[in-house]
Design a protein around this motif. Structure first.
Motif, PDB file in Angstrom:
ATOM      1  N   CYS A   1      36.157  37.760  26.792  1.00  0.00           N
ATOM      2  CA  CYS A   1      35.899  36.341  27.030  1.00  0.00           C
ATOM      3  C   CYS A   1      34.610  36.247  27.836  1.00  0.00           C
ATOM      4  CB  CYS A   1      37.067  35.645  27.727  1.00  0.00           C
ATOM      5  SG  CYS A   1      37.375  36.185  29.430  1.00  0.00           S
ATOM      6  N   TYR A   2      34.170  35.033  28.107  1.00  0.00           N
ATOM      7  CA  TYR A   2      32.917  34.833  28.833  1.00  0.00           C
ATOM      8  C   TYR A   2      33.185  34.697  30.324  1.00  0.00           C
ATOM      9  CZ  TYR A   2      30.676  34.196  24.322  1.00  0.00           C
ATOM     10  OH  TYR A   2      30.205  34.405  23.060  1.00  0.00           O
ATOM     11  N   LEU A   3      32.289  35.254  31.122  1.00  0.00           N
ATOM     12  CA  LEU A   3      32.390  35.087  32.563  1.00  0.00           C
ATOM     13  C   LEU A   3      32.325  33.607  32.909  1.00  0.00           C
ATOM     14  CD1 LEU A   3      31.674  38.188  32.548  1.00  0.00           C
ATOM     15  CD2 LEU A   3      30.382  37.735  34.632  1.00  0.00           C
ATOM     16  N   ASN A   4      33.117  33.212  33.901  1.00  0.00           N
ATOM     17  CA  ASN A   4      33.019  31.834  34.357  1.00  0.00           C
ATOM     18  C   ASN A   4      32.003  31.738  35.491  1.00  0.00           C
ATOM     19  OD1 ASN A   4      34.314  32.370  36.913  1.00  0.00           O
ATOM     20  ND2 ASN A   4      36.302  32.328  35.868  1.00  0.00           N
ATOM     21  N   GLU A   5      31.800  30.526  35.988  1.00  0.00           N
ATOM     22  CA  GLU A   5      30.733  30.300  36.963  1.00  0.00           C
ATOM     23  C   GLU A   5      31.004  30.984  38.302  1.00  0.00           C
ATOM     24  OE1 GLU A   5      33.848  27.175  37.090  1.00  0.00           O
ATOM     25  OE2 GLU A   5      32.560  27.997  35.495  1.00  0.00           O
ATOM     26  N   SER A   6      32.249  31.340  38.573  1.00  0.00           N
ATOM     27  CA  SER A   6      32.563  31.989  39.857  1.00  0.00           C
ATOM     28  C   SER A   6      32.471  33.512  39.793  1.00  0.00           C
ATOM     29  CB  SER A   6      33.969  31.591  40.317  1.00  0.00           C
ATOM     30  OG  SER A   6      34.944  32.158  39.468  1.00  0.00           O
ATOM     31  N   GLU A   7      32.260  34.062  38.615  1.00  0.00           N
ATOM     32  CA  GLU A   7      32.218  35.515  38.446  1.00  0.00           C
ATOM     33  C   GLU A   7      30.770  36.006  38.421  1.00  0.00           C
ATOM     34  OE1 GLU A   7      36.079  36.843  35.976  1.00  0.00           O
ATOM     35  OE2 GLU A   7      34.763  35.487  34.882  1.00  0.00           O
ATOM     36  N   ASP A   8      30.521  37.048  39.188  1.00  0.00           N
ATOM     37  CA  ASP A   8      29.179  37.610  39.312  1.00  0.00           C
ATOM     38  C   ASP A   8      29.010  38.754  38.309  1.00  0.00           C
ATOM     39  OD1 ASP A   8      26.781  38.762  40.042  1.00  0.00           O
ATOM     40  OD2 ASP A   8      27.283  38.954  42.182  1.00  0.00           O
ATOM     41  N   PRO A   9      28.039  38.653  37.391  1.00  0.00           N
ATOM     42  CA  PRO A   9      27.850  39.739  36.421  1.00  0.00           C
ATOM     43  C   PRO A   9      27.475  41.066  37.070  1.00  0.00           C
ATOM     44  CG  PRO A   9      26.065  38.132  36.288  1.00  0.00           C
ATOM     45  CD  PRO A   9      27.118  37.535  37.163  1.00  0.00           C
ATOM     46  N   ARG A  10      27.062  41.035  38.321  1.00  0.00           N
ATOM     47  CA  ARG A  10      26.727  42.287  39.019  1.00  0.00           C
ATOM     48  C   ARG A  10      27.957  42.952  39.639  1.00  0.00           C
ATOM     49  NH1 ARG A  10      22.370  39.396  42.739  1.00  0.00           N
ATOM     50  NH2 ARG A  10      24.164  37.980  42.712  1.00  0.00           N
ATOM     51  N   ASN A  11      29.104  42.312  39.531  1.00  0.00           N
ATOM     52  CA  ASN A  11      30.346  42.877  40.058  1.00  0.00           C
ATOM     53  C   ASN A  11      30.725  44.094  39.215  1.00  0.00           C
ATOM     54  OD1 ASN A  11      32.986  43.505  40.779  1.00  0.00           O
ATOM     55  ND2 ASN A  11      33.675  41.376  40.829  1.00  0.00           N
TER      56      ASN A  11
END
Length: 249
Positions: free
Chosen positions: A129-139
């Motif tokens: 699924c797609y990351l939401n606005e609260s999720e950091d792609p650098r995590n």
């Protein structure tokens, strides 16, 4: 599509998680996480087709007390290796791995992935699924998914991929893995027979990458958004809030 193929969900669960020991039994709103996952799998395929694969009697006892089948395994190299071992004792053509730390997975997504596997027996099927606005792609706890435009997996990484040279070319969103997978027993045997982690798998700590070494194609299927995995103790409050919201909607 071969709808005559039988399917079973096998949930891998080990107590000795390096990042979060005892994770399958962590209480979420008072219920062990492994039971949340088993119950959502039950909604998809029926209780008789749900198995918990573990090497720990504490997990076994709690699962059996709730009426779920348990397959005891050895000390597996990875969760997928555990599934491969357990699959030898499961009477089903398609084996669906629903990770034991995905208590917000949608039963309909399990059914959709089974349906796609029935149509694509020569490919492993995995959810995203797609990351939401609260999720950091650098995590680094979130595996990012890189696919072709028709959603065949190219690579999966803990880094923020795809990368970009110019800021104007930055992706507007990122895909993340949702840990629901569908395999045939033959695919699982090939995976286990590899006998070790591949170099990329070892570096990224992402199990599905081993299939790339085996030249097994992987098709990614979009799932319902809002899935959160429990990777660390800090994730518990987030997941409990999401569970509470889901139950009230």
């Amino acid at each position: 599509m071969n709808k005559n193929l039988t399917s079973a969900v096998v949930i891998p669960a080990r107590f000795a998680s390096s990042r979060y020991p005892g994770k399958p039994l962590v209480p979420l709103l008072g219920k062990p996480m492994i039971i949340w996952v088993a119950e959502l799998a039950e909604k998809a395929v029926g209780k008789e087709n749900v198995y918990i694969a573990t090497d720990d009697n504490r997990i076994k006892d709690i699962a059996e007390a709730k009426g779920f089948k348990v397959v005891m395994t050895g000390k597996a190299l990875t969760g997928t290796d555990r599934i491969a071992e357990a699959a030898q004792q499961v009477n089903a053509d398609i084996i669906v791995n629903v990770q034991g730390d995905e208590p917000l997975a949608d039963p309909q997504d399990i059914l959709n992935i089974i349906s796609e596997k029935q149509a694509c027996l020569d490919m492993v099927i995995n959810g995203f699924c797609y990351l939401n606005e609260s999720e950091d792609p650098r995590n680094i706890n979130i595996p990012k998914v890189i696919t072709t435009e028709d959603n065949k997996l190219i690579y999966m990484s803990r880094a923020a991929l795809p990368g970009y040279k110019e800021a104007t070319n930055a992706p507007t969103t990122y895909k993340k893995q949702v840990c629901i997978y569908a395999f045939t027993k033959e695919e699982l045997k090939k995976y286990q027979d590899f006998g070790r982690k591949s170099e990329l798998e070892h570096s990224e700590d992402i199990e599905i990458l081993r299939f790339l070494e085996l030249n097994v194609g992987i098709k990614m299927i979009e799932t319902k958004p809002g899935s959160y995995a429990v990777d660390t103790p800090e994730d518990v409050a987030v997941v409990e809030a999401a569970l509470t919201k889901a139950m009230s909607s």
